[in-house]
Design an enzyme around this catalytic site. Structure first.
Site, mmCIF file in Angstrom:
data_model
loop_
_atom_site.group_PDB
_atom_site.id
_atom_site.type_symbol
_atom_site.label_atom_id
_atom_site.label_comp_id
_atom_site.label_asym_id
_atom_site.label_seq_id
_atom_site.Cartn_x
_atom_site.Cartn_y
_atom_site.Cartn_z
ATOM 1 N N GLN A 168 9.221 84.472 67.656
ATOM 2 C CA GLN A 168 8.039 83.798 67.124
ATOM 3 C C GLN A 168 7.672 82.610 68.019
ATOM 4 O O GLN A 168 8.507 81.769 68.322
ATOM 5 C CB GLN A 168 8.317 83.331 65.679
ATOM 6 C CG GLN A 168 7.124 82.735 64.984
ATOM 7 C CD GLN A 168 5.996 83.748 64.720
ATOM 8 O OE1 GLN A 168 6.254 84.886 64.349
ATOM 9 N NE2 GLN A 168 4.766 83.329 64.937
ATOM 10 N N LYS A 182 5.681 89.039 57.973
ATOM 11 C CA LYS A 182 6.134 90.159 58.806
ATOM 12 C C LYS A 182 7.353 90.820 58.168
ATOM 13 O O LYS A 182 7.475 92.045 58.148
ATOM 14 C CB LYS A 182 6.462 89.670 60.227
ATOM 15 C CG LYS A 182 5.213 89.313 61.034
ATOM 16 C CD LYS A 182 5.527 88.573 62.326
ATOM 17 C CE LYS A 182 4.262 88.022 62.957
ATOM 18 N NZ LYS A 182 4.500 87.140 64.108
ATOM 19 N N ASP A 222 5.983 92.680 70.566
ATOM 20 C CA ASP A 222 4.728 91.941 70.673
ATOM 21 C C ASP A 222 3.918 92.346 71.911
ATOM 22 O O ASP A 222 2.748 91.971 72.036
ATOM 23 C CB ASP A 222 5.022 90.428 70.767
ATOM 24 C CG ASP A 222 4.907 89.735 69.415
ATOM 25 O OD1 ASP A 222 4.119 90.213 68.571
ATOM 26 O OD2 ASP A 222 5.593 88.720 69.214
#
Ligand code: NAP
Length: 283
Positions: free
Chosen positions: A93, A49, A116
């Protein structure tokens, strides 16, 4: 006849170049990733990422916290990032270490910075049919279908897997594209009966080759979200033999995977536009 491959890489590259243009236009987009502990798979994802974000011109911060971080400490850090004028987009994460309540952390990210799209407000807006920030993998699935001009209006779609990050959002997006959607999961009886009826199959399960060629209707479109590490390497949820039956199918690797990162970067641009008032965040 062999199916045409719906490759993710070329489309992902195009999206990433459009994102880079947007970053150039805006001057600065601040993306922070938060990794708690040292889970090796998570480290790989974070590295990928960051590479993509940096290449696209983001100001990307790789925040690492020790595995023993308490929930309070993480929540305090998120409150700080939520307030920071330098940060447009926040990614925590997952999975988090056991002492931290994941649901609480997901709720603690400011919804308009929730790159997200996992915050209940973003999930809820999608459910209500007015998507704001939608998680990257489902958006990647839809982008691939659109790129290949798959007719979804009136199509029968079967989604296998009902996770909050893939299966359920894909179900909503397909439904909003006017497909008739059946959502299958581990309790579904006679999965083959469902899939054989489908014009479009999206497999997001995590079981190698769960979808066998005899479960795919002639000329169906198959999207394989699965990423399963096996002795034979990375494989999907769909048996590659299905290529002989389907009309279009995503490869694994190189299908949905590259799309996820590209769509994540697109989401970060969206977050930046919310923060600058170029787009109005719902509510
Ligand atoms: P997950 O949270 O483990 O959910 C798996 C879903 O599959 C569950 O709903 C489960 O049903 C269902 N399931 C399990 N066994 C089944 C069976 N035999 N028949 C029918 N349904 C079954 O997984 P996820 O996070 O959604 O991920 C799914 C796959 O996609 C994984 O391989 C993951 O690595 C991959 N993935 C790829 C990307 C990408 O960028 N390409 C991104 C995210 C995930 P129940 O609900 O009944 O348990």
């Amino acid at each position: 006849m062999t199916a045409t491959l719906m490759k993710g890489k070329p489309l992902a590259e195009r999206i990433r170049s459009e994102v880079a243009d947007e970053v150039g236009r805006m001057g600065h987009i601040g993306l922070v990733t938060v990794l708690v502990g040292d889970d090796p798979a998570s480290e790989v994802y974070i590295r990928l990422k960051h590479k993509a974000a940096t290449e696209a011109g983001f100001d990307a911060t790789d925040l690492r916290l020790p595995a023993a971080t308490t929930e309070e400490e993480l929540l305090a850090k998120l409150a700080e990032l939520n307030e920071s004028p330098e940060i447009d987009a926040i990614l925590v994460q997952l999975p988090l270490p056991g002492q931290i309540d994941e649901a609480k952390v997901i709720r603690a990210v400011a919804p308009a910075k929730d790159v997200d799209g996992f915050h209940p407000l973003n999930a809820g807006e999608l459910y209500l049919g007015r998507p704001a920030i939608v998680s990257a993998t489902p958006r990647g699935v839809m982008a691939l279908l659109a790129e290949h001009k798959v007719e979804l209006d009136g199509a029968r779609a079967v989604v296998i897997g009902r996770s909050a990050i893939v299966g359920k959002p894909v179900m909503h997006l397909l439904q909003q594209a006017n497909a008739t959607v059946t959502l299958c999961h581990s309790h579904t009886k006679d999965l083959q009966r469902q899939t054989l009826d489908a014009d479009v199959i999206v497999a997001a399960v995590g079981v190698p080759a769960l979808v066998s060629p005899d479960m795919v209707r002639e000329r169906a479109v198959v999207v394989d979200v699965g990423m399963n590490r096996t002795d034979a390497g990375l494989v999907g949820d769909v048996d590659p033999g299905a290529l002989e039956v389907a009309s279009l199918m995503t490869p694994v690797p190189g299908g949905v995977g590259p799309m996820t990162i590209a769509c994540l970067l697109e989401n970060a641009v969206r977050c930046a536009r919310y923060r600058r008032g170029e787009l109005a965040y719902p509510g």
